[in-house]
Design a protein around this motif. Structure first.
Motif, PDB file in Angstrom:
ATOM      1  N   PHE A 163       0.814  -1.210   0.000  1.00 58.21           N
ATOM      2  CA  PHE A 163       0.000   0.000   0.000  1.00 58.21           C
ATOM      3  C   PHE A 163       0.854   1.269   0.000  1.00 58.21           C
ATOM      4  N   ALA A 164       2.042   1.205   0.613  1.00 57.47           N
ATOM      5  CA  ALA A 164       2.946   2.357   0.590  1.00 57.47           C
ATOM      6  C   ALA A 164       3.433   2.639  -0.824  1.00 57.47           C
ATOM      7  N   VAL A 165       3.619   1.595  -1.609  1.00 57.01           N
ATOM      8  CA  VAL A 165       4.027   1.783  -3.005  1.00 57.01           C
ATOM      9  C   VAL A 165       2.874   2.344  -3.820  1.00 57.01           C
ATOM     10  N   LYS A 166       1.673   1.867  -3.538  1.00 60.62           N
ATOM     11  CA  LYS A 166       0.532   2.251  -4.366  1.00 60.62           C
ATOM     12  C   LYS A 166       0.092   3.681  -4.086  1.00 60.62           C
ATOM     13  N   ILE A 167       0.299   4.194  -2.864  1.00 55.49           N
ATOM     14  CA  ILE A 167      -0.257   5.514  -2.530  1.00 55.49           C
ATOM     15  C   ILE A 167       0.371   6.673  -3.317  1.00 55.49           C
ATOM     16  N   PRO A 168       1.680   6.890  -3.459  1.00 51.94           N
ATOM     17  CA  PRO A 168       2.830   6.224  -2.877  1.00 51.94           C
ATOM     18  C   PRO A 168       3.499   7.112  -1.822  1.00 51.94           C
ATOM     19  N   LEU A 169       4.329   6.505  -0.975  1.00 53.90           N
ATOM     20  CA  LEU A 169       5.073   7.231   0.037  1.00 53.90           C
ATOM     21  C   LEU A 169       6.563   7.176  -0.281  1.00 53.90           C
ATOM     22  N   MET A 170       7.280   8.192   0.177  1.00 53.17           N
ATOM     23  CA  MET A 170       8.730   8.195   0.030  1.00 53.17           C
ATOM     24  C   MET A 170       9.305   7.071   0.889  1.00 53.17           C
ATOM     25  N   PRO A 171      10.276   6.288   0.418  1.00 55.59           N
ATOM     26  CA  PRO A 171      11.099   6.457  -0.786  1.00 55.59           C
ATOM     27  C   PRO A 171      10.655   5.621  -1.986  1.00 55.59           C
ATOM     28  N   VAL A 172       9.446   5.100  -1.997  1.00 58.27           N
ATOM     29  CA  VAL A 172       8.985   4.245  -3.101  1.00 58.27           C
ATOM     30  C   VAL A 172       7.975   4.999  -3.964  1.00 58.27           C
ATOM     31  N   HIS A 173       8.253   6.270  -4.189  1.00 59.62           N
ATOM     32  CA  HIS A 173       7.308   7.134  -4.911  1.00 59.62           C
ATOM     33  C   HIS A 173       7.775   7.487  -6.315  1.00 59.62           C
ATOM     34  N   SER A 188       7.695  12.653   2.670  1.00 59.60           N
ATOM     35  CA  SER A 188       7.120  12.667   1.321  1.00 59.60           C
ATOM     36  C   SER A 188       6.604  14.049   0.959  1.00 59.60           C
ATOM     37  N   PHE A 189       5.907  14.686   1.914  1.00 61.10           N
ATOM     38  CA  PHE A 189       5.342  16.004   1.631  1.00 61.10           C
ATOM     39  C   PHE A 189       6.443  17.033   1.400  1.00 61.10           C
ATOM     40  N   LEU A 190       7.445  17.048   2.260  1.00 58.63           N
ATOM     41  CA  LEU A 190       8.523  18.027   2.115  1.00 58.63           C
ATOM     42  C   LEU A 190       9.328  17.789   0.841  1.00 58.63           C
ATOM     43  N   PHE A 191       9.685  16.543   0.593  1.00 59.74           N
ATOM     44  CA  PHE A 191      10.511  16.235  -0.572  1.00 59.74           C
ATOM     45  C   PHE A 191       9.783  16.564  -1.872  1.00 59.74           C
ATOM     46  N   THR A 192       8.538  16.121  -1.985  1.00 61.12           N
ATOM     47  CA  THR A 192       7.802  16.358  -3.226  1.00 61.12           C
ATOM     48  C   THR A 192       7.491  17.837  -3.424  1.00 61.12           C
ATOM     49  N   THR A 193       7.192  18.542  -2.340  1.00 61.87           N
ATOM     50  CA  THR A 193       6.890  19.967  -2.465  1.00 61.87           C
ATOM     51  C   THR A 193       8.120  20.749  -2.888  1.00 61.87           C
ATOM     52  N   LEU A 194       9.263  20.460  -2.282  1.00 57.09           N
ATOM     53  CA  LEU A 194      10.496  21.141  -2.666  1.00 57.09           C
ATOM     54  C   LEU A 194      10.943  20.730  -4.063  1.00 57.09           C
ATOM     55  N   SER A 195      10.648  19.500  -4.462  1.00 58.37           N
ATOM     56  CA  SER A 195      11.034  19.044  -5.802  1.00 58.37           C
ATOM     57  C   SER A 195      10.299  19.813  -6.891  1.00 58.37           C
ATOM     58  N   THR A 196       9.071  20.193  -6.619  1.00 56.75           N
ATOM     59  CA  THR A 196       8.305  20.920  -7.633  1.00 56.75           C
ATOM     60  C   THR A 196       8.916  22.278  -7.950  1.00 56.75           C
ATOM     61  N   LEU A 197       9.697  22.841  -7.024  1.00 59.67           N
ATOM     62  CA  LEU A 197      10.289  24.153  -7.258  1.00 59.67           C
ATOM     63  C   LEU A 197      11.430  24.111  -8.266  1.00 59.67           C
ATOM     64  N   LYS A 198      11.982  22.914  -8.497  1.00 59.05           N
ATOM     65  CA  LYS A 198      13.107  22.822  -9.442  1.00 59.05           C
ATOM     66  C   LYS A 198      12.710  22.200 -10.779  1.00 59.05           C
ATOM     67  N   HIS A 199      11.522  21.613 -10.851  1.00 56.66           N
ATOM     68  CA  HIS A 199      11.105  20.979 -12.093  1.00 56.66           C
ATOM     69  C   HIS A 199      10.514  22.013 -13.054  1.00 56.66           C
ATOM     70  N   VAL A 200      10.713  21.771 -14.341  1.00 50.70           N
ATOM     71  CA  VAL A 200      10.172  22.653 -15.379  1.00 50.70           C
ATOM     72  C   VAL A 200       9.128  21.933 -16.220  1.00 50.70           C
ATOM     73  N   ASP A 201       8.893  20.669 -15.940  1.00 53.67           N
ATOM     74  CA  ASP A 201       7.850  19.903 -16.623  1.00 53.67           C
ATOM     75  C   ASP A 201       6.542  20.105 -15.867  1.00 53.67           C
ATOM     76  N   LEU A 202       5.558  20.735 -16.516  1.00 53.75           N
ATOM     77  CA  LEU A 202       4.316  21.084 -15.842  1.00 53.75           C
ATOM     78  C   LEU A 202       3.563  19.840 -15.369  1.00 53.75           C
ATOM     79  N   LYS A 203       3.603  18.780 -16.140  1.00 51.65           N
ATOM     80  CA  LYS A 203       2.909  17.554 -15.750  1.00 51.65           C
ATOM     81  C   LYS A 203       3.564  16.907 -14.537  1.00 51.65           C
ATOM     82  N   LYS A 204       4.895  16.969 -14.480  1.00 53.75           N
ATOM     83  CA  LYS A 204       5.604  16.400 -13.335  1.00 53.75           C
ATOM     84  C   LYS A 204       5.342  17.210 -12.079  1.00 53.75           C
ATOM     85  N   ILE A 205       5.150  18.514 -12.200  1.00 52.42           N
ATOM     86  CA  ILE A 205       4.834  19.351 -11.038  1.00 52.42           C
ATOM     87  C   ILE A 205       3.491  18.940 -10.438  1.00 52.42           C
TER      88      ILE A 205
END
Length: 411
Positions: A159-169, A225-242
């Motif tokens: 279930f952690a993979v399916k949701i997903p949670l860090m580090p299996v996200h 997961s929340f901190l990593f993914t939120t901070l990751s969006t600030l460096k990505h330039v792919d709108l779909k990945k954000i």
């Protein structure tokens, strides 16, 4: 909708229970499953209307059967089989599209299959101990705390993979980028919720002592997961990945609310899943419509869209506000309920999550400003000067989602 009308909220937990004698499978629906079944039934016509090939339509219809089966089956082995069947269809959907990626498809299968292979021995151990994989039999069987710890970790892994949670996200952003627009709508709207309903329906009732003991670890994973993914969006330039990374952050809050096991944790997490299942598909739909015009998803090429696509900009602004949990939108109500559930159990985690929510506004407005405002970028082969606004067909697709967002937000 007929099930929704007939469902008695004050009645039994599982209603409309049906048993298939030949397969010994039980099907039924509870309040959480009812909400997700209605959401699934509402999103699939939108997904099918976006497909252009007969093969794609058939794949989506088969996927709808499998997902509805997974949401209504009351047997752990049946859930596992339907759960894995959805991966096969998702693999075909992502690997065979014109702009799909075989690497992303394999990454999805490898990540999710690894977790599922851990779940299979858990099912066998439960069958050997209880004599059945039926949910009602398992809920009435005694499982010692030591066995709960061993079996609980195995079930939590999938279930952690399916949701997903860090580090299996890491499979989710790749899947969204490679998937067609309809696939991204389905993945964000429905498929991620299978992990949530699995925790609610199977993990917590069967392993309650394990669920309580593992809460600190889950809280750290969710905050990470929340901190990593939120901070990751600030460096990505792919709108779909954000947008994909923002989905991981929202599902982390859903998971934390579920594991808080407070009085309103199930209701708050369910409402959050429904709100996310409407807002996030709307954003993916807009990004997909933009991709059809420009054949790119990079923010740099979208600068100044507000001058050429005003209707698109209005929808994008409203859904961006909803995604960052602005008041009068369903995500705001859902996050307040989730945080209230968390406050009832552990105030420190709730305060940390409240502070981290500011980062969500940062990346959301950053992406919106870079896309809608500014000077139009004219050096790309598909200049924004040639873009047309949403067509009537596209308005017919996005308007029902927008009506649902507003209705859930002010209801």
């Amino acid at each position: 909708l007929y099930l929704w009308v007939l469902f008695d909220a004050s009645g039994a937990t599982f209603q409309f229970v049906e048993i298939l004698p030949g397969l010994h499978l039980s099907f039924g629906i509870d309040s959480v499953g009812l909400s997700l079944v209605v959401l699934t039934a509402a999103l699939f016509p939108l997904c099918v209307s976006l497909m252009r090939t007969f093969t794609g339509i058939v794949t989506f219809l088969l996927l709808e059967v499998v997902i509805l089966g997974a949401l209504t089956v009351l047997d752990l082995l049946g859930f596992y089989i339907l759960f894995e069947a959805s991966l096969i269809l998702l693999f075909l959907l992502i690997a065979r599209t014109p702009y799909g990626s075989i690497d992303a498809a394999y990454k999805i299968v490898l990540y999710t299959m690894a977790g599922s292979l851990i779940l299979l021995p858990v099912i066998f151990m439960l069958y050997s101990e209880c004599g059945s994989t039926n949910l009602f039999v398992l809920m009435n069987s005694y499982i010692s705390p030591e066995r709960q710890t061993i079996l609980g970790w195995g079930m939590l892994a999938v279930f952690a993979v399916k949701i997903p949670l860090m580090p299996v996200h890491l499979w989710l952003p790749e899947a969204h980028v490679a998937a067609p627009t309809a696939g991204s709508v389905l993945l964000a709207g429905v498929l991620l919720k299978l992990g949530g309903i699995g925790i609610i329906r199977y993990l917590i009732p069967l392993f309650p002592s394990f669920t309580v003991s593992v809460f600190p670890i889950i809280a750290v994973m969710c905050l990470g997961s929340f901190l990593f993914t939120t901070l990751s969006t600030l460096k990505h330039v792919d709108l779909k990945k954000i947008v994909a990374y923002s989905s991981i952050g929202h599902m982390a809050l859903v998971t934390l609310a579920i594991f808080s096991m407070s009085e309103h944790s199930i209701y708050s997490s369910t409402f959050m899943m429904i709100a996310h299942g409407i807002v996030s598909p709307g954003l993916f739909l807009l990004v997909g419509l933009l991709y059809e015009r420009t054949h790119t998803k990079f923010i740099l090429y979208f600068s100044g869209l507000g001058a050429y696509m005003p209707i698109f900009s209005i929808f994008f602004f409203l859904l961006t506000c909803a995604n960052l949990s602005f008041p009068l939108f369903p995500n705001f109500v859902a996050e307040v309920l989730c945080l209230a559930s968390l406050f009832a159990v552990h105030e420190i985690y709730a305060y940390i999550f409240c502070v981290c929510q500011v980062l969500g506004a940062v990346y959301a407005f950053w992406a919106f400003n870079r896309t809608i405002h500014g000077v139009a970028y004219t050096q790309h082969s598909s200049s924004v000067n040639t873009l047309c606004d949403l067509t009537r067909f596209e308005l017919a697709l996005i308007t029902p989602l927008m009506v649902a967002v507003i209705w859930l937000g002010i209801k």
